[in-house]
Design a protein around this motif. Structure first.
Motif, short mmCIF file in Angstrom:
data_model
loop_
_atom_site.label_atom_id
_atom_site.label_comp_id
_atom_site.label_asym_id
_atom_site.label_seq_id
_atom_site.Cartn_x
_atom_site.Cartn_y
_atom_site.Cartn_z
N GLU A 193 -16.43 -11.94 -24.76
CA GLU A 193 -15.50 -12.56 -24.23
C GLU A 193 -15.15 -13.46 -25.60
O GLU A 193 -16.56 -14.23 -26.41
CB GLU A 193 -16.76 -13.80 -23.37
CG GLU A 193 -15.62 -12.97 -21.97
CD GLU A 193 -14.78 -13.91 -21.55
OE1 GLU A 193 -13.42 -14.09 -22.48
OE2 GLU A 193 -13.84 -12.59 -20.53
N LEU A 214 -1.65 -12.82 -20.81
CA LEU A 214 -3.03 -13.93 -20.66
C LEU A 214 -3.14 -14.81 -21.02
O LEU A 214 -3.96 -15.47 -20.18
CB LEU A 214 -3.44 -12.96 -22.22
CG LEU A 214 -4.15 -12.09 -22.71
CD1 LEU A 214 -4.20 -11.34 -24.02
CD2 LEU A 214 -5.24 -11.51 -21.90
N ARG A 219 -6.88 -16.34 -19.84
CA ARG A 219 -7.70 -15.78 -20.17
C ARG A 219 -7.95 -16.30 -21.39
O ARG A 219 -7.10 -15.81 -22.38
CB ARG A 219 -7.45 -13.97 -19.87
CG ARG A 219 -8.86 -13.47 -20.59
CD ARG A 219 -9.46 -13.30 -20.03
NE ARG A 219 -10.74 -12.41 -20.36
CZ ARG A 219 -10.48 -10.97 -20.55
NH1 ARG A 219 -9.93 -10.59 -19.40
NH2 ARG A 219 -12.41 -10.07 -20.26
N TYR A 221 -8.79 -15.27 -25.16
CA TYR A 221 -8.42 -14.05 -25.83
C TYR A 221 -9.22 -14.63 -27.92
O TYR A 221 -7.84 -15.80 -28.40
CB TYR A 221 -7.29 -13.19 -25.51
CG TYR A 221 -6.34 -13.30 -26.10
CD1 TYR A 221 -5.00 -13.55 -27.35
CD2 TYR A 221 -5.69 -14.98 -25.19
CE1 TYR A 221 -4.50 -14.13 -27.90
CE2 TYR A 221 -4.24 -14.95 -25.02
CZ TYR A 221 -3.48 -14.95 -27.00
OH TYR A 221 -3.03 -15.66 -27.19
N LYS A 263 -9.90 -9.23 -14.29
CA LYS A 263 -9.68 -10.10 -15.73
C LYS A 263 -8.57 -9.89 -16.90
O LYS A 263 -8.40 -10.76 -17.38
CB LYS A 263 -11.09 -10.07 -16.44
CG LYS A 263 -12.53 -11.40 -15.48
CD LYS A 263 -13.81 -11.01 -16.95
CE LYS A 263 -14.44 -11.84 -16.24
NZ LYS A 263 -15.95 -12.45 -17.31
#
Length: 301
Positions: A193, A214, A219, A221, A263
């Motif tokens: 992460e 994403l 999420r 990134y 995820k």
């Protein structure tokens, strides 16, 4: 002096009917007698009889018949490779005698990732059927290839369809496959992460699809690696520096398709479109037939 007679083919050697082989290939590609029958304009019962005769001729079982679809046996897989080659050779032979002689130059543009997967077989088959035609290949990003097509610098283009910079409604979709997340089989990049991702350059459909997925999933990134070609993405994944969105056909050991990773957001299919320029001559149109045939051969059975 008496000349020895030319050797004759054995009268006991069976000959395979191209119509039967065409039916066999259709069944293998569609996985269904019903769907294949529509494609070759025959009834399912007629196809069933053809396959029974073919199995009798070769003394081998070619299909495993299941409730909803049919699967090729090991002998069926072998025959499929030969059948496609025989049908292609038959078409090339007929074209050599009946098709008008084509000459000139065809200019085709394609992203490198698409070209390396499909163009070698296309160009080899095209050279056999139209040896007097010269083919020039230009590579680049899909949006740049389209710009060159519109400027009349190339005759036809294979582009990756569906991103923000390419009009996906242009052209004919000739190939579709899932876009998937891949990571190193024994790697840990997918657990980090923020998620490190290896993406293609801006303007690529794979990049746009991954970023959108994403963002929608919320999420976090970071772009750990950016490359014009998928080889760069694969290298980053293999080094366990990142995960990457790639067409499923490009995933392979030591890379692993990340399945059932909660995820990792789902990705849409990726498409390849064939776009023909307004000034494309007969030689270019002939090349498009080989392109379609090559992609059809890639379709899952």
């Amino acid at each position: 002096m008496t000349q020895a007679p030319a050797p004759r083919a054995s009268s006991t050697q069976p000959l395979l009917d191209t119509d039967v082989l065409r039916s066999f290939v259709a069944i293998a590609e569609y996985g269904s007698f019903t769907h294949a029958a529509k494609a070759v304009f025959r009834t399912p019962s007629a196809l069933s009889m053809q396959i029974k005769r073919l199995e009798t001729t070769l003394d081998k079982s070619l299909f495993v018949r299941e409730a909803r679809r049919v699967q090729l046996t090991e002998h069926g897989e072998l025959l499929l490779r030969y059948a496609r080659q025989l049908l292609q050779l038959n078409a090339e032979t007929v074209n050599a005698f009946l098709a008008p002689t084509l000459e000139g130059t065809v200019r085709i543009g394609t992203p490198d990732d698409v070209g390396t997967r499909i163009l070698p077989r296309v160009l080899a088959a095209f050279a056999r059927s139209h040896p007097a035609v010269q083919v020039d290949v230009m590579t680049g990003a899909s949006r740049d290839i389209l710009a060159r097509l519109d400027a009349g610098e190339i005759d036809l283009a294979l582009i990756t369809a569906g991103n923000r910079d390419v009009q996906s409604e242009r052209g004919e979709i000739v190939h579709t496959e899932p876009l998937v997340w891949v990571g190193r089989a024994d790697g840990t990049a997918r657990l980090r992460e923020p998620l490190p991702v290896a993406l293609a350059d801006h303007g690529c459909a794979w990049r746009a699809s991954a970023v959108d997925a994403l963002d929608r999933a919320g999420r976090t990134y970071r772009v750990a690696y950016s490359s014009e070609h998928s080889a760069g993405q694969r290298a980053a994944v293999q080094a366990d520096l990142a995960v990457a969105p790639l067409p499923r056909s490009l995933a392979g050991s030591p890379l692993l398709e990340l399945i059932d990773e909660p995820k990792m957001p789902a990705l849409p299919d990726t498409h390849v479109a064939l776009v023909v320029g307004a000034q494309c001559a007969e030689a270019g149109k002939a090349l498009t037939q080989h392109v379609r045939a090559a992609f059809q051969a890639l379709r899952p059975r």
